[in-house]
Design an enzyme around this catalytic site. Structure first.
Site, PDB file in Angstrom:
ATOM      1  N   ASP A   1       0.866  -1.171   0.000  1.00 18.11           N
ATOM      2  CA  ASP A   1       0.000   0.000   0.000  1.00 18.11           C
ATOM      3  C   ASP A   1       0.912   1.233   0.000  1.00 18.11           C
ATOM      4  O   ASP A   1       2.093   1.139   0.348  1.00 18.11           O
ATOM      5  CB  ASP A   1      -0.886  -0.039   1.250  1.00 18.11           C
ATOM      6  CG  ASP A   1      -1.704   1.224   1.435  1.00 18.11           C
ATOM      7  OD1 ASP A   1      -2.322   1.681   0.469  1.00 18.11           O
ATOM      8  OD2 ASP A   1      -1.691   1.762   2.560  1.00 18.11           O
TER       9      ASP A   1
ATOM     10  N   ASP B   1      -0.183   5.047   0.974  1.00 17.49           N
ATOM     11  CA  ASP B   1      -0.417   6.018   2.045  1.00 17.49           C
ATOM     12  C   ASP B   1      -0.384   5.355   3.415  1.00 17.49           C
ATOM     13  O   ASP B   1      -1.078   4.363   3.658  1.00 17.49           O
ATOM     14  CB  ASP B   1      -1.768   6.708   1.836  1.00 17.49           C
ATOM     15  CG  ASP B   1      -1.809   7.495   0.536  1.00 17.49           C
ATOM     16  OD1 ASP B   1      -1.568   8.706   0.572  1.00 17.49           O
ATOM     17  OD2 ASP B   1      -2.061   6.883  -0.520  1.00 17.49           O
TER      18      ASP B   1
END
Length: 278
Positions: free
Chosen positions: A76, A78
């Site tokens: 991922d 953020d």
């Protein structure tokens, strides 16, 4: 099992000895400045609480499992690879960060459907100058601790790296180029005449989209699920993490901690390479 213990500072001998006693480990070996491997360990119910109390991360790993066994690491973006939520910082440029951040948090906890939450947040950015995105990248975006160490070690072993994000291509593509990642996929903001329209272009890359990209690249590389590691921090990462043989919850929400193979609550991303023997 090998019992890996990691901290963010020197680990007291008393802690190591206590954990060795709990797990009946045969010996203790220091593997890096703040990490140790305990051999022939047996899991014990008291380990989790003790480690959390003393700000230690841990994992039980098969002795036969090595970093070189893996072929793909999927991350991922953020709050996992980077320390910020890009959309929250973009919103701060127009002084609506609290409103947007509240929706972000609810989505990460799994309380709001991700696609709906993204539409609501992006709509609040309508009219913002495109230059605000570059300002966020230049002024606020930082890698999480240990990211470059982790990526260098993965590259050394020839392990492919992929960024899959419910965030934005603007940031993901720049990180891909900057860090030498092999793949990056994210959402595209609609921009007309230099301003955000408040809309996302095309199909939203949501939790299922992340999982689909992992499976697609895994299959292209002819890897098995157990040769893939996935890292994430929010509910939107769970489907992706479920498709990987090893999943790591990175400073994550409780819903993610409950389902991951390993959890890093304290250490940086380099904790990944400390888990597995070279």
């Amino acid at each position: 099992m090998n019992f890996i213990i990691q901290g963010i500072q020197d680990i007291a001998p008393a802690h190591l000895n206590h954990l060795a006693g709990l797990t009946t480990a045969s010996r203790i070996e220091q593997t890096s400045t703040y990490s140790y491997r305990l051999y022939d360990a047996t899991p014990h119910d008291a380990v989790a609480a003790y480690c959390y109390e003393h700000q230690l991360d841990y994992g039980f790993v098969r002795p036969s499992q090595h970093l070189s066994d893996f072929g793909l690491v999927v991350m991922d973006m953020d709050s996992t690879l980077i320390s910020i939520e890009c959309i929250d910082e973009v919103a701060d440029m127009v002084h609506i960060k609290p409103q947007v951040a509240a929706i972000t948090e609810a989505a990460m906890r799994g309380e709001i459907d991700f696609s709906e939450s993204l539409r609501r947040r992006v709509a609040l950015l309508a009219g913002l100058e495109e230059s605000a995105l570059q300002r966020v990248y230049d002024e606020r975006l930082q890698l999480n601790r240990g990211a470059e160490i982790m990526l260098a070690k993965l590259k050394k072993h020839g392990i492919k790296t992929m960024l899959v994000s419910g965030g934005f291509v603007f940031f993901a593509d720049r990180l891909k180029q900057r860090l030498g990642l092999d793949y990056a996929h994210a959402n595209t903001l609609e921009i007309i005449n230099g301003k955000l329209t408040g809309k996302v272009v095309g199909h939203i890359l949501d939790a299922q989209g992340k999982a689909d990209w992992l499976v697609r690249i895994r299959d292209e590389l002819k890897l098995m699920a157990e040769q893939v590691i996935a890292l994430g921090d929010g509910a939107n990462d769970l489907k992706m993490m479920a498709q990987a043989g090893v999943s790591i919850a990175y400073h994550a929400k409780p819903v993610v901690l409950a389902q991951a193979s390993y959890a890093f609550n304290f250490v940086g991303l380099d904790g990944l390479v400390n888990l597995f023997d070279d």
